[in-house]
Design a protein around this motif. Sequence first.
Motif, short mmCIF file in Angstrom:
data_model
loop_
_atom_site.label_atom_id
_atom_site.label_comp_id
_atom_site.label_asym_id
_atom_site.label_seq_id
_atom_site.Cartn_x
_atom_site.Cartn_y
_atom_site.Cartn_z
N SER A 460 22.29 46.41 28.50
CA SER A 460 21.66 47.57 27.87
C SER A 460 20.20 47.33 27.53
O SER A 460 19.45 48.27 27.27
N SER A 461 19.78 46.06 27.54
CA SER A 461 18.40 45.73 27.16
C SER A 461 17.45 45.67 28.35
O SER A 461 16.26 45.39 28.16
N ILE A 462 17.94 45.90 29.56
CA ILE A 462 17.06 45.87 30.73
C ILE A 462 16.26 47.17 30.74
O ILE A 462 16.80 48.25 31.00
N GLN A 463 14.97 47.08 30.48
CA GLN A 463 14.16 48.25 30.14
C GLN A 463 14.03 49.28 31.26
O GLN A 463 13.96 50.48 31.00
N LYS A 464 13.97 48.84 32.53
CA LYS A 464 13.71 49.76 33.63
C LYS A 464 14.91 49.98 34.54
O LYS A 464 14.76 50.44 35.66
N LEU A 465 16.08 49.68 34.07
CA LEU A 465 17.29 49.78 34.89
C LEU A 465 17.57 51.24 35.26
O LEU A 465 17.67 52.10 34.39
#
Length: 598
Positions: A460-465
Amino acid sequence: MESSSDLMIGMESRLVLMCIDAATQSRDTVEKWRRQRRTIERMPSQLAEALLRRLLRRRLLYPSLLEVFKRSVEEIDLRGENHVDAEWLAYLGAFRYLRSLNVADCHRINNSALWALTGMTNLKEVDLSRCSKVTDAGIRHLLSIPSLEKLCISQTGVTGDGVTLLASLTNLSVLDLGGLHITDQALSSLQVLTQLQYLDLWGSEISNTGAALLKMFPKLSFLNLAWTKVTNLPNLSSLACLNMSNCTIHSLLEGVGNKAPLTKLILSGATFFDVSEALLYVQTSFLSFLDLSNSSLMRFFFLPYMSALNYLDLSGTPMGDDGVEQIACVGANLRYLNLNKTRVSSAGVRILAGHVPNLETISLSQTATDDLAISYISMMPALKVIKLGSMCIKGFINQVGAEPVPSLTALKNLQFLEKLDLDETQIRDAALCPLSTFRGLSHLSVKSASLTDMSLYHLSSIQKLINLSIHDAVLTKTGLDSFTPPATLRVLDMRGCWLLTKDVLLEFCKRYSNIELRHELVHILPSETDGFPSTSRVSSKTLKSKQKLGKQAILSSNSLKDMFIDQRLKYSREELLALQFSSMSLAPSDGRGYLMPE
């Protein structure tokens, strides 16, 4: 900083999209503007085509509505629309400025439907690929369109006699006859088509005799002879792209004259009588694309002479670590490298490191590589796509006298990395923790029965997923309820996560209406969240039985810790031993939030 003109163009584009969206909301809105026929007829072709595509996508386009577009639209793409039939073509035949028509895979199109196209003066491109009801009689209708420059009739019912009729279409520059039973004699009748630049003859009955006739096409730059009996191809001085996949090859481009400036060579699945003889006459200095996947090649001594290569596919070949040195010789220009199903190990990947400064895609699926390969991959600075599926990757590198290090951490230094494939690996939750700091990652695919709800927390913390596929994981309602997807996420694929019920999935879609959700039970598009989501039937008895067990296994919990303990209830003792599965709450920690590998 954007210029004022760029801003104006952007605002105009958004305004146009808003107008098109409003005009295609429902049949009622369509009927309102349909009555304003003159307005639509005066619309520029680009906007009219965009409106038509949106109507088609929303299933609001019907034959009589086509009439309002007949003075504005120049290109129509109806491929794969099974409801398109003779009635549709009857309206399209009246389009004054129609230049391109694509009805490939429209299985209701037959010979009589093509009659509506006779005499069209501006039509230059027609694609009838895989319209099996089109035969020689349909070709006769097309002969009245002398303006045709591109014709695709692959996998139709057209015979050699029908192909012979095409000789009258002397403006043809693109001709796709793939999958048709064309003989050398039929090909001989087409020698008058001297404007041909693109010729597709895959799966035909062409032999070496017919191949010799190809010299009669002086402008030929693309040639597909895959799945044919051709073993010797003469020198074709204008040829730039050649496909001889699944052929038995003795010699390519042998003959006098200037050598073909070949830039693309596809020999997938080919059998070589003698590789030295086969490639002897190929001009390698221009070759930038080479596909040798699944071919019979055993040696790759010719690679160092192909210094212009930027695309190389050796998947399914016996390429081993010793052959990697030959790849390294031409690595300076490589952009794409596929080594799937080869004998390359981590030692071979180490050889590549430092020799492929411009490599953007590397694929090592189903090889003997392990976590060590990841550290070497991190030395390839331009990588955008990494495919590591079905590899012996556990997510940690053991160090003598030190704690294990998460192997994926090394990829953090790849500033251009966008796509990462970790399907069918031995990855567990803690191994995914480093991904939370990957700022450019937009596509991620993981597939492992050892992953739990904690994986969703890390990801959930992957900013550009944008696209997340997490298959066969032990995800529960509690985990999905706690999941806060990145603001950029547009597709969430959770197929194989059998503990999730249809109600849980629909509830998630209501909360995040902008995300397309894929699962065996539902497939919901963003535009469907307020309407009627499409649901797929579950045909697998295994999935049904697992769903039943899953309901018994899901207990109420107020914390992630409790939830992980519950996951073990769905397994029998034998299954637990086979998977070597232990919950996060019972696994030892290294003090930094990582699980210690077993």
